[in-house]
Design an enzyme around this catalytic site. Structure first.
Site, PDB file in Angstrom:
ATOM      1  N   ARG A   1      13.580   0.024   4.769  1.00  0.00           N
ATOM      2  CA  ARG A   1      14.817  -0.521   5.333  1.00  0.00           C
ATOM      3  C   ARG A   1      15.608  -1.288   4.280  1.00  0.00           C
ATOM      4  O   ARG A   1      16.839  -1.339   4.326  1.00  0.00           O
ATOM      5  CB  ARG A   1      14.488  -1.437   6.512  1.00  0.00           C
TER       6      ARG A   1
ATOM      7  N   ASP B   1     -15.561   0.599   2.252  1.00  0.00           N
ATOM      8  CA  ASP B   1     -14.466  -0.322   2.543  1.00  0.00           C
ATOM      9  C   ASP B   1     -15.000  -1.685   2.961  1.00  0.00           C
ATOM     10  O   ASP B   1     -14.408  -2.722   2.641  1.00  0.00           O
ATOM     11  CB  ASP B   1     -13.581   0.269   3.647  1.00  0.00           C
TER      12      ASP B   1
ATOM     13  N   PHE C   1       0.820  -1.208   0.000  1.00  0.00           N
ATOM     14  CA  PHE C   1       0.000   0.000   0.000  1.00  0.00           C
ATOM     15  C   PHE C   1       0.857   1.263   0.000  1.00  0.00           C
ATOM     16  O   PHE C   1       0.585   2.206  -0.739  1.00  0.00           O
ATOM     17  CB  PHE C   1      -0.948  -0.012   1.205  1.00  0.00           C
TER      18      PHE C   1
ATOM     19  N   THR D   1     -13.819  -5.159   1.045  1.00  0.00           N
ATOM     20  CA  THR D   1     -13.006  -6.106   1.807  1.00  0.00           C
ATOM     21  C   THR D   1     -13.710  -7.432   2.052  1.00  0.00           C
ATOM     22  O   THR D   1     -13.061  -8.470   2.169  1.00  0.00           O
ATOM     23  CB  THR D   1     -12.591  -5.474   3.148  1.00  0.00           C
TER      24      THR D   1
ATOM     25  N   VAL E   1      -2.175  -9.190   8.837  1.00  0.00           N
ATOM     26  CA  VAL E   1      -3.639  -9.160   8.770  1.00  0.00           C
ATOM     27  C   VAL E   1      -4.125  -8.300   9.934  1.00  0.00           C
ATOM     28  O   VAL E   1      -4.205  -8.750  11.070  1.00  0.00           O
ATOM     29  CB  VAL E   1      -4.236 -10.581   8.855  1.00  0.00           C
TER      30      VAL E   1
ATOM     31  N   LYS F   1     -14.209  -2.988   9.555  1.00  0.00           N
ATOM     32  CA  LYS F   1     -14.558  -3.731   8.340  1.00  0.00           C
ATOM     33  C   LYS F   1     -13.645  -4.937   8.169  1.00  0.00           C
ATOM     34  O   LYS F   1     -14.038  -5.953   7.578  1.00  0.00           O
ATOM     35  CB  LYS F   1     -14.531  -2.811   7.116  1.00  0.00           C
TER      36      LYS F   1
ATOM     37  N   ARG G   1      -6.502  -9.527   2.445  1.00  0.00           N
ATOM     38  CA  ARG G   1      -5.820 -10.486   3.319  1.00  0.00           C
ATOM     39  C   ARG G   1      -6.724 -10.916   4.473  1.00  0.00           C
ATOM     40  O   ARG G   1      -6.673 -12.072   4.917  1.00  0.00           O
ATOM     41  CB  ARG G   1      -4.527  -9.871   3.851  1.00  0.00           C
ATOM     42  N   ASN G   2      -7.549 -10.010   4.976  1.00  0.00           N
ATOM     43  CA  ASN G   2      -8.469 -10.357   6.054  1.00  0.00           C
ATOM     44  C   ASN G   2      -9.502 -11.376   5.578  1.00  0.00           C
ATOM     45  O   ASN G   2      -9.797 -12.347   6.284  1.00  0.00           O
ATOM     46  CB  ASN G   2      -9.161  -9.094   6.569  1.00  0.00           C
TER      47      ASN G   2
ATOM     48  N   GLY H   1     -10.187   3.866   3.348  1.00  0.00           N
ATOM     49  CA  GLY H   1     -11.289   3.660   2.422  1.00  0.00           C
ATOM     50  C   GLY H   1     -11.059   2.444   1.542  1.00  0.00           C
ATOM     51  O   GLY H   1     -10.058   1.738   1.682  1.00  0.00           O
TER      52      GLY H   1
END
Length: 317
Positions: A30, A235, A11, A239, A266, A182, A246-247, A127
Site C-alpha cells: 500500500r 522452526d 518476510f 523461534t 506477534v 511453535k 517477535r514471539n 519453516g
C-alpha cells in the site's frame, strides 16, 4: 512462470528479494512509493537493497497478474485480504506465508484460502527462517506444503532460489500446525528466560511444547513425521532460541514485566488463544498453550504459570 508477493512486511520483502534473483518479481504494498524511490524497505528491512528485477507497486491489478502469488500478510488479516481481492485471485496459485491459527474459525491459512477462494491452488511456505537472513542471501530451508502433489512440485521448482531450498509435502495440516504452534512455545520460552528461570526451564518447555504440538497434530490427522521436519522441530528450535523472534521477545517482556510494542505483529498471541479454545473443546491436554493464553489475558503471571505446570500430576514421558 511469474511471481508476485502481496504484503511488504519484512518476510514478504525478503522473499521478493530472494526470488528476484531468478527473474522478475512484483512486490505489492500500500505504501510502495517510498520503497520504489529508495529501492529498499527502509522501515522493515533496512540495508537490503532491491535487485533490478524487483518492481514495487501499489496497483493491485499489477500485483495480481502473476500466476503464483505469495500472501505475506498477517494470519488474522488473511481472510479479509482474500475476500477484498477475491476477483483478482481466482484460479491462481496462492501460497500463504503467514503462520498461525485464525482466532475466529480455528483453522490455518491453507483452509482460509480454500474456504475463501475455492478454485485457487492453496499452499503454505513455512519453516525456520528470519527475513534478514533470506534477504542477505544466507542459506535457508523451508517446507512447501500443498495437498495437490503435482502443483506442489511446480511450486517447489518455481520458488526455490540460490539461497532458499524448499522441501515438499502434501501434509498441509501438519505444516500449518508446526508454523503456528511453535510461536506459542516461543512465547513460553521467552517468558522463562525473561523471568530468569534459566536455560534448563526453556529446554523443558520446548520439549514438552513439542509433545503438545504432536498431540494436536494427531487429533487433526496430520502425518506423524511432518512435525519432525523443518515446519515443526526446525522452526521450533529457531523461534525459541533467538531474540530475532517477535514471539520470543514478547515472552521475554511478559517474563520481565515490561511493556511490549503493541504495533508489532506477534502471530503467537492470537494463536495461543485460538488453540487453547480448540484444545479445550476437543479434550486435548495442552497445558503450556493454556498457560500462555493465561499470561496474555492477564489471568496468570509467570510464577503462577510455572506453578500450574510444575504441580501437574506426575506421569510417564
Amino acid at each position: 512462470m511469474s511471481v508476485s508477493v502481496l504484503g511488504a512486511g519484512a518476510f514478504g520483502t525478503a522473499l521478493a528479494i530472494s526470488l528476484a534473483g531468478k527473474g522478475p518479481v512484483t512486490l505489492w504494498a500500500r505504501d510502495a512509493g517510498d520503497m520504489a524511490e529508495r529501492r529498499e524497505n527502509a522501515k522493515r528491512l533496512p540495508g537490503c537493497p532491491f535487485p533490478e528485477t524487483l518492481s514495487v507497486t501499489d496497483d493491485l491489478e499489477a500485483g495480481t497478474e502473476a500466476e503464483i502469488i505469495l500472501l505475506a500478510v498477517p494470519m488474522q488479516k488473511l481472510r479479509s485480504v482474500l475476500e477484498e481481492h477475491k476477483d483478482a485471485l481466482h484460479g491462481k496459485h496462492l501460497v500463504a506465508c503467514c503462520k498461525g491459527i485464525e482466532l475466529s474459525s480455528g483453522v490455518g491459512p491453507v483452509s482460509v484460502i480454500t474456504q475463501t477462494i475455492p478454485d485457487a491452488t492453496a499452499a503454505i511456505l513455512t519453516g525456520p527462517s528470519f527475513a534478514a537472513d533470506i534477504a542477505r542471501g544466507l542459506p535457508t530451508a523451508l517446507t512447501l506444503a500443498c495437498a495437490d502433489a503435482e502443483a506442489g512440485r511446480y511450486l517447489q521448482a518455481a520458488l526455490t532460489t540460490a539461497n532458499l531450498r524448499l522441501y515438499r509435502t502434501t501434509d498441509t495440516i501438519g505444516a500449518e500446525l508446526g508454523g503456528a504452534l511453535k510461536n506459542v512455545v516461543a512465547i513460553a520460552s521467552g517468558a522463562a528466560i525473561g523471568a530468569g528461570l534459566g536455560e534448563s526451564a526453556r529446554a523443558a518447555l520446548m520439549t514438552r511444547g513439542y509433545a503438545e504440538m504432536q498431540r494436536l497434530a494427531a487429533h487433526l490427522k496430520s502425518e506423524p513425521t511432518t512435525l519432525a521436519g523443518l515446519s515443526g522441530f526446525g522452526d521450533l528450535t529457531l523461534t525459541c532460541t533467538s531474540e530475532q523472534s517477535r514471539n520470543y521477545r514478547l515472552g521475554q517482556s511478559l517474563g520481565q514485566g515490561t511493556p511490549f510494542d503493541p504495533t508489532t505483529t506477534v502471530e503467537g498471541a492470537a494463536t495461543a488463544r485460538a488453540v487453547d479454545a480448540l484444545a479445550r473443546d476437543a479434550g486435548i491436554d495442552m497445558p503450556i498453550t493454556r498457560a500462555v493464553a493465561g499470561l496474555l489475558d492477564n489471568q496468570l503471571d509467570v510464577a503462577g504459570a510455572m506453578k500450574s505446570l510444575l504441580t501437574r500430576p506426575l506421569k510417564e514421558e
